[in-house]
Design a protein around this motif. Structure first.
Motif, PDB file in Angstrom:
ATOM      1  N   GLY A 174       0.831  -1.193   0.000  1.00 46.61           N
ATOM      2  CA  GLY A 174       0.000   0.000   0.000  1.00 46.61           C
ATOM      3  C   GLY A 174       0.865   1.242   0.000  1.00 46.61           C
ATOM      4  O   GLY A 174       1.994   1.225   0.503  1.00 46.61           O
ATOM      5  N   LEU A 175       0.346   2.321  -0.549  1.00 53.44           N
ATOM      6  CA  LEU A 175       1.120   3.553  -0.688  1.00 53.44           C
ATOM      7  C   LEU A 175       1.545   4.121   0.662  1.00 53.44           C
ATOM      8  O   LEU A 175       2.690   4.535   0.845  1.00 53.44           O
ATOM      9  N   GLU A 176       0.642   4.152   1.621  1.00 62.90           N
ATOM     10  CA  GLU A 176       0.947   4.761   2.912  1.00 62.90           C
ATOM     11  C   GLU A 176       2.023   3.990   3.666  1.00 62.90           C
ATOM     12  O   GLU A 176       2.863   4.590   4.348  1.00 62.90           O
ATOM     13  N   GLN A 177       2.007   2.666   3.561  1.00 60.14           N
ATOM     14  CA  GLN A 177       2.953   1.849   4.316  1.00 60.14           C
ATOM     15  C   GLN A 177       4.316   1.751   3.638  1.00 60.14           C
ATOM     16  O   GLN A 177       5.332   1.504   4.302  1.00 60.14           O
ATOM     17  N   ALA A 178       4.369   1.911   2.331  1.00 67.31           N
ATOM     18  CA  ALA A 178       5.632   1.788   1.603  1.00 67.31           C
ATOM     19  C   ALA A 178       6.537   2.976   1.902  1.00 67.31           C
ATOM     20  O   ALA A 178       6.072   4.098   2.091  1.00 67.31           O
ATOM     21  N   THR A 179       7.835   2.731   1.953  1.00 65.02           N
ATOM     22  CA  THR A 179       8.796   3.802   2.202  1.00 65.02           C
ATOM     23  C   THR A 179       9.806   3.877   1.065  1.00 65.02           C
ATOM     24  O   THR A 179      10.034   2.897   0.343  1.00 65.02           O
ATOM     25  N   MET A 180      10.403   5.039   0.916  1.00 64.72           N
ATOM     26  CA  MET A 180      11.434   5.217  -0.110  1.00 64.72           C
ATOM     27  C   MET A 180      12.642   4.335   0.189  1.00 64.72           C
ATOM     28  O   MET A 180      13.321   3.875  -0.732  1.00 64.72           O
ATOM     29  N   ASP A 181      12.934   4.102   1.465  1.00 62.17           N
ATOM     30  CA  ASP A 181      14.047   3.212   1.830  1.00 62.17           C
ATOM     31  C   ASP A 181      13.805   1.800   1.299  1.00 62.17           C
ATOM     32  O   ASP A 181      14.713   1.162   0.749  1.00 62.17           O
ATOM     33  N   GLU A 182      12.569   1.324   1.459  1.00 58.81           N
ATOM     34  CA  GLU A 182      12.237  -0.018   0.984  1.00 58.81           C
ATOM     35  C   GLU A 182      12.308  -0.097  -0.531  1.00 58.81           C
ATOM     36  O   GLU A 182      12.774  -1.099  -1.098  1.00 58.81           O
ATOM     37  N   ILE A 183      11.857   0.943  -1.195  1.00 56.19           N
ATOM     38  CA  ILE A 183      11.877   0.958  -2.654  1.00 56.19           C
ATOM     39  C   ILE A 183      13.310   0.988  -3.169  1.00 56.19           C
ATOM     40  O   ILE A 183      13.659   0.277  -4.116  1.00 56.19           O
ATOM     41  N   ALA A 184      14.154   1.782  -2.525  1.00 57.88           N
ATOM     42  CA  ALA A 184      15.564   1.844  -2.919  1.00 57.88           C
ATOM     43  C   ALA A 184      16.232   0.481  -2.746  1.00 57.88           C
ATOM     44  O   ALA A 184      16.988   0.027  -3.621  1.00 57.88           O
ATOM     45  N   ALA A 185      15.940  -0.182  -1.626  1.00 59.49           N
ATOM     46  CA  ALA A 185      16.523  -1.504  -1.377  1.00 59.49           C
ATOM     47  C   ALA A 185      16.026  -2.512  -2.407  1.00 59.49           C
ATOM     48  O   ALA A 185      16.802  -3.338  -2.915  1.00 59.49           O
ATOM     49  N   GLU A 186      14.729  -2.445  -2.756  1.00 59.71           N
ATOM     50  CA  GLU A 186      14.163  -3.361  -3.744  1.00 59.71           C
ATOM     51  C   GLU A 186      14.783  -3.141  -5.117  1.00 59.71           C
ATOM     52  O   GLU A 186      14.996  -4.087  -5.887  1.00 59.71           O
ATOM     53  N   ALA A 187      15.091  -1.880  -5.424  1.00 57.33           N
ATOM     54  CA  ALA A 187      15.710  -1.543  -6.711  1.00 57.33           C
ATOM     55  C   ALA A 187      17.218  -1.765  -6.706  1.00 57.33           C
ATOM     56  O   ALA A 187      17.870  -1.608  -7.743  1.00 57.33           O
ATOM     57  N   GLU A 188      17.759  -2.104  -5.539  1.00 55.39           N
ATOM     58  CA  GLU A 188      19.199  -2.313  -5.358  1.00 55.39           C
ATOM     59  C   GLU A 188      19.980  -1.053  -5.713  1.00 55.39           C
ATOM     60  O   GLU A 188      21.012  -1.090  -6.390  1.00 55.39           O
ATOM     61  N   LEU A 189      19.464   0.074  -5.222  1.00 57.40           N
ATOM     62  CA  LEU A 189      20.096   1.371  -5.432  1.00 57.40           C
ATOM     63  C   LEU A 189      20.160   2.106  -4.101  1.00 57.40           C
ATOM     64  O   LEU A 189      19.423   1.792  -3.169  1.00 57.40           O
ATOM     65  N   SER A 190      21.029   3.096  -4.010  1.00 56.48           N
ATOM     66  CA  SER A 190      21.076   3.905  -2.805  1.00 56.48           C
ATOM     67  C   SER A 190      19.879   4.840  -2.778  1.00 56.48           C
ATOM     68  O   SER A 190      19.288   5.158  -3.820  1.00 56.48           O
ATOM     69  N   LYS A 191      19.508   5.273  -1.588  1.00 56.27           N
ATOM     70  CA  LYS A 191      18.388   6.197  -1.456  1.00 56.27           C
ATOM     71  C   LYS A 191      18.694   7.511  -2.173  1.00 56.27           C
ATOM     72  O   LYS A 191      17.812   8.142  -2.763  1.00 56.27           O
ATOM     73  N   GLY A 192      19.971   7.912  -2.145  1.00 56.67           N
ATOM     74  CA  GLY A 192      20.372   9.128  -2.839  1.00 56.67           C
ATOM     75  C   GLY A 192      20.146   9.033  -4.336  1.00 56.67           C
ATOM     76  O   GLY A 192      19.678   9.991  -4.971  1.00 56.67           O
ATOM     77  N   THR A 193      20.462   7.857  -4.919  1.00 48.20           N
ATOM     78  CA  THR A 193      20.229   7.657  -6.349  1.00 48.20           C
ATOM     79  C   THR A 193      18.746   7.714  -6.665  1.00 48.20           C
ATOM     80  O   THR A 193      18.323   8.273  -7.681  1.00 48.20           O
ATOM     81  N   LEU A 194      17.932   7.143  -5.774  1.00 45.14           N
ATOM     82  CA  LEU A 194      16.478   7.151  -5.963  1.00 45.14           C
ATOM     83  C   LEU A 194      15.959   8.589  -6.070  1.00 45.14           C
ATOM     84  O   LEU A 194      15.150   8.912  -6.946  1.00 45.14           O
ATOM     85  N   TYR A 195      16.472   9.457  -5.198  1.00 47.70           N
ATOM     86  CA  TYR A 195      16.007  10.843  -5.195  1.00 47.70           C
ATOM     87  C   TYR A 195      16.531  11.643  -6.381  1.00 47.70           C
ATOM     88  O   TYR A 195      16.011  12.723  -6.678  1.00 47.70           O
ATOM     89  N   LEU A 196      17.535  11.140  -7.061  1.00 44.78           N
ATOM     90  CA  LEU A 196      17.986  11.797  -8.289  1.00 44.78           C
ATOM     91  C   LEU A 196      16.937  11.664  -9.393  1.00 44.78           C
ATOM     92  O   LEU A 196      16.846  12.512 -10.275  1.00 44.78           O
ATOM     93  N   TYR A 197      16.137  10.602  -9.306  1.00 42.99           N
ATOM     94  CA  TYR A 197      15.132  10.327 -10.331  1.00 42.99           C
ATOM     95  C   TYR A 197      13.731  10.773  -9.906  1.00 42.99           C
ATOM     96  O   TYR A 197      12.936  11.196 -10.751  1.00 42.99           O
ATOM     97  N   PHE A 198      13.428  10.651  -8.615  1.00 41.81           N
ATOM     98  CA  PHE A 198      12.090  11.000  -8.123  1.00 41.81           C
ATOM     99  C   PHE A 198      12.232  11.771  -6.815  1.00 41.81           C
ATOM    100  O   PHE A 198      12.837  11.267  -5.865  1.00 41.81           O
ATOM    101  N   LYS A 199      11.663  12.966  -6.769  1.00 41.35           N
ATOM    102  CA  LYS A 199      11.862  13.854  -5.622  1.00 41.35           C
ATOM    103  C   LYS A 199      11.139  13.387  -4.366  1.00 41.35           C
ATOM    104  O   LYS A 199      11.527  13.755  -3.255  1.00 41.35           O
ATOM    105  N   ASN A 200      10.067  12.598  -4.526  1.00 38.79           N
ATOM    106  CA  ASN A 200       9.339  12.080  -3.366  1.00 38.79           C
ATOM    107  C   ASN A 200       8.483  10.888  -3.786  1.00 38.79           C
ATOM    108  O   ASN A 200       8.432  10.531  -4.972  1.00 38.79           O
ATOM    109  N   LYS A 201       7.805  10.308  -2.814  1.00 37.39           N
ATOM    110  CA  LYS A 201       7.000   9.110  -3.080  1.00 37.39           C
ATOM    111  C   LYS A 201       5.793   9.433  -3.963  1.00 37.39           C
ATOM    112  O   LYS A 201       5.375   8.602  -4.782  1.00 37.39           O
ATOM    113  N   THR A 202       5.243  10.626  -3.795  1.00 35.09           N
ATOM    114  CA  THR A 202       4.103  11.016  -4.631  1.00 35.09           C
ATOM    115  C   THR A 202       4.498  11.051  -6.100  1.00 35.09           C
ATOM    116  O   THR A 202       3.774  10.541  -6.962  1.00 35.09           O
TER     117      THR A 202
END
Length: 237
Positions: free
Chosen positions: A30-58
């Motif tokens: 679910g959107l509310e329970q998911a975190t950017m940390d979890e998404i970064a780990a699932e993508a096998e990327l650093s959280k910093g790299t994730l934010y280079l592509y998407f500024k927030n979860k929305t």
């Protein structure tokens, strides 16, 4: 292939890698329970790299919404791929069936559509390229319906006393409402009134299509529409 082309392809590959990971996490938790940390780990990327592509979860969820609306519109386009195989009235029915089937097969994308439509932060939407693309897709979906109505008015299967743009808005809005009911009933929400009245969602949608078709059809096409609706019901599509 030049260096810039390789960079662009790598950027697009990584972007899709992130969206794929986000879908797995958000669709399961679910959107509310998911975190950017979890998404970064699932993508096998650093959280910093994730934010280079998407500024927030929305923004990331809007990218998922765009992917879903791209897919839906590609299916709408296939309805018209047969050229002159279908009348305008038949195209209208096929668009409705396509939409319902898409929601049945992709309920998580439909959740994303509803989330997008609920957003009220206008400034955030204006600054999002994904929201812009979602809005373009929504206009394109409306144009598919307008085109089907215009074809029907030209081939004599749709009553030409209507204004195609206004009628398209009415049909799509009504279809979305019926489809939302089907979606919620099928994903755990309970419509006691429908159960008490022994009304199946499939038959509700089928009767809705009959009502729309009979209402907009020309006199000559109305009988054929009702026959096609009966065949749809009998075949259990």
């Amino acid at each position: 292939m030049g260096k810039e082309d390789r960079k662009a392809r790598e950027k697009e590959r990584r972007r899709n890698q992130i969206i794929d990971a986000a879908e797995r996490i958000i669709f399961s938790k679910g959107l509310e329970q998911a975190t950017m940390d979890e998404i970064a780990a699932e993508a096998e990327l650093s959280k910093g790299t994730l934010y280079l592509y998407f500024k927030n979860k929305t923004e990331l969820y809007l990218a998922i919404t765009q992917r879903g609306s791209d897919l839906l519109n590609s299916q709408f386009a296939k309805v018209f791929a047969g050229g002159h195989e279908h009348t305008g009235l038949e195209l209208i029915r096929l668009l409705g069936e396509t939409y319902l089937n898409f929601v049945r097969e992709n309920p998580n994308y439909f959740n994303a559509f509803m989330y997008y439509e609920s957003l009220s932060n206008v400034e955030e939407l204006k600054s999002s390229k994904h929201a812009e693309r979602c809005e373009e897709n929504r206009r394109e979906a409306l144009n598919f319906m307008i085109r089907a109505l215009q074809i029907g008015m030209q081939d004599g299967t749709v009553n030409d006393s209507y204004e195609p743009k206004e009628l398209a808005v009415v049909i799509l809005s009504s279809t979305r409402g019926i489809t939302a009911m089907s979606h919620m009933h099928g994903t755990g929400y309970h419509f006691e009134m429908l159960d008490e009245m022994e009304i199946s969602v499939d038959m509700l949608f089928e009767n809705f299509l009959k009502l729309v078709g009979a209402g907009i059809a020309s006199d000559d096409a109305r009988k054929r529409w009702m026959t096609d609706s009966h065949n749809f019901e009998t075949n259990g599509k």
